[in-house]
Design an enzyme around this catalytic site. Structure first.
Site, PDB file in Angstrom:
ATOM      1  CE1 TYR A 147      16.467  84.864  70.589  1.00 25.56           C
ATOM      2  CE2 TYR A 147      14.043  84.643  70.397  1.00 25.56           C
ATOM      3  CZ  TYR A 147      15.422  84.388  70.866  1.00 25.56           C
ATOM      4  OH  TYR A 147      15.307  83.598  72.162  1.00 25.56           O
ATOM      5  CG  ASP A 235      11.569  82.429  62.984  1.00 26.11           C
ATOM      6  OD1 ASP A 235      10.472  82.481  63.197  1.00 26.11           O
ATOM      7  OD2 ASP A 235      12.635  82.676  63.827  1.00 26.11           O
ATOM      8  CE  LYS A 263       7.381  84.770  70.298  1.00 26.69           C
ATOM      9  NZ  LYS A 263       8.381  85.055  69.552  1.00 26.69           N
TER      10      LYS A 263
END
Ligand SMILES: *Cc1c(COP(=O)(O)O)cnc(C)c1O
Length: 423
Positions: A147, A235, A263
């Site tokens: 994702y 990522d 995050k």
């Protein structure tokens, strides 16, 4: 007791559903895949959240990995409060964004520059644009089950065991938006050619459950990219500053051309970043032709929170957290296997996954087969009944953090042993 604006979980859920589509601002928060009424959080502290019914839950969600120190950590609260008192956003450069950029680059070898954005989605979307602008090529390669946020060109990648070109995963994404997105199986090094601008990968996959990279996979990607002049994009929105101070590139020894962060670097506030070598980042406006921008990018509150977190953790904290996670994972596996369940509990550093499967899960196909057993929903519901909150979906991982004292995790293991009987 929770102190909140009053109302129960059921009240808030009903009001939310009236005014917010599906009652949530991010679909994964709904209980669509596990059933039941979502709990509405009124506050958090350390490893715990309190819901609107006044229940205290051991929280292993930790905002899907955005929180590393535990909720409402005094260091973060103080940094945000102090920054807020000086003004919340200016539309001009601030010291905070420089300090956070320096903190990121100091910790991640090979990352000379970063540009701050407000989410992981923006980071991945912008990294892809930079790669396309730098190489002058259009095609990107991503892996099934990984994702990279919800931007159009990256919303492809579930659903097929074979490489597919140009099949969007969401209504509203035109086929043309993903026509240059090639989706291939995780943990297999694809054949690349000179049309490929970038290969984007979660160096440790943590959005299809937890799937570690197979030995040689990341190094193989590095070689495959170098052979055709494509850029390798890690990522690290989850792994960055969570696996260790240098993230996955430091842990695996494979250096990408571009990194995406999010995050943890926001300390619980909205931040993302993408970075890499100076020569690559120079394509960005105002120096180069690749446009990218944001009104709230590098926001003073968010950078203060992120910096407070990065400054608060050192190598010893990561080592301790990984040891705690290893012990927790082993305990969980024992509790579930002891109840006769076929279960896999992968652990990578502080990340802990759970698959109801007889064999280790190495990619999206086996991850989906595990999810299809439906065991996760029963396990989730039985744990929640005992005051333990996992993410309400089988493709998420657990995020024990620095506030999860081993005693708290022992309680989770004991609850898991009880929940196993419900599965
Ligand atoms: C969460 C996540 C994103 C998206 O970040 P948002 O802040 O939710 O936009 C991108 N990549 C990975 C690996 C993620 O886990």
């Amino acid at each position: 007791m929770a102190e909140g604006p009053g109302g129960t979980n059921a009240d808030w859920t009903a009001r939310a559903r009236a005014r917010i589509p599906g009652g949530v601002d991010s679909p994964v928060r709904s209980f669509a895949s596990v059933g039941g009424t979502p709990y509405t959080v009124v506050r958090g502290e350390g490893p715990y959240v309190w819901d609107a019914d006044g229940r205290r839950l051991v929280d292993l969600v930790q905002s899907y990995g955005a929180v590393l120190l535990g909720h409402a950590h005094p260091v973060v609260t103080a940094a945000v409060t102090a920054a807020a008192a000086l003004g919340t956003t200016f539309g001009a450069p601030t010291p905070g964004e420089v300090l956070l950029a320096e903190a990121i680059c100091d910790r991640v070898a090979g990352c000379d520059q970063v540009r701050l954005v407000s989410s992981g989605t923006e980071a991945a979307m912008s990294a892809v644009r930079v790669a396309r602008g730098f190489t002058g090529r259009d095609r990107i390669v991503k892996f099934e089950g990984c994702y990279h946020g919800h931007s159009d060109s990256l919303l492809a990648g579930g659903g097929s065991g074979v490489a597919t070109l140009g099949i969007p995963d969401s209504a509203g994404v035109p086929a043309s938006a993903v026509a240059d997105t090639l989706v291939v199986p995780y943990n297999e090094v694809p054949e690349l050619d000179e049309r490929v601008a970038a290969v984007i990968v979660e160096p440790v996959a943590a959005n299809m459950g937890l799937v570690p990279p197979a030995p040689g996979f990341l190094a193989g990607l590095r070689q495959a990219c170098d052979r055709v002049g494509a850029l390798l994009v890690f990522d690290e929105v989850i792994t960055g500053f969570r696996l260790g101070p240098g993230g996955a590139s430091a842990e695996t020894g494979v250096t990408p051309d571009l990194w995406c962060f999010g995050k943890v670097i926001g300390g619980g506030l909205p931040v993302g970043a993408f970075g890499g070598r100076r020569a690559v980042l120079e394509v960005l406006a105002p120096e180069g032709p690749v446009y990218q921008a944001g009104t709230l990018s590098g926001n003073p509150l968010a950078t203060a929170a992120g910096l407070a977190v990065l400054d608060a953790v050192g190598p010893a904290d990561y080592t301790a957290l990984s040891a705690t996670a290893a012990r927790f994972g082993a305990g969980l596996e024992e509790a579930l296997a002891g109840a006769g369940l076929a279960v896999q509990v992968p652990v990578v550093g502080p990340l802990v996954g759970i698959f109801f499967a007889g064999e280790p899960v190495t990619g999206y196909g086996t991850a989906r087969a595990s999810a299809a057993t439906g065991h996760y929903a029963r396990f989730f519901t039985a744990l929640l009944a005992q005051g333990v909150a996992l993410a309400p979906g089988p493709y998420e991982v657990m995020f024990p953090g620095l506030a999860h004292h081993p005693d708290v995790l022992d309680q989770v293991v004991a609850a898991a042993a009880v929940a196993a009987r419900a599965v």
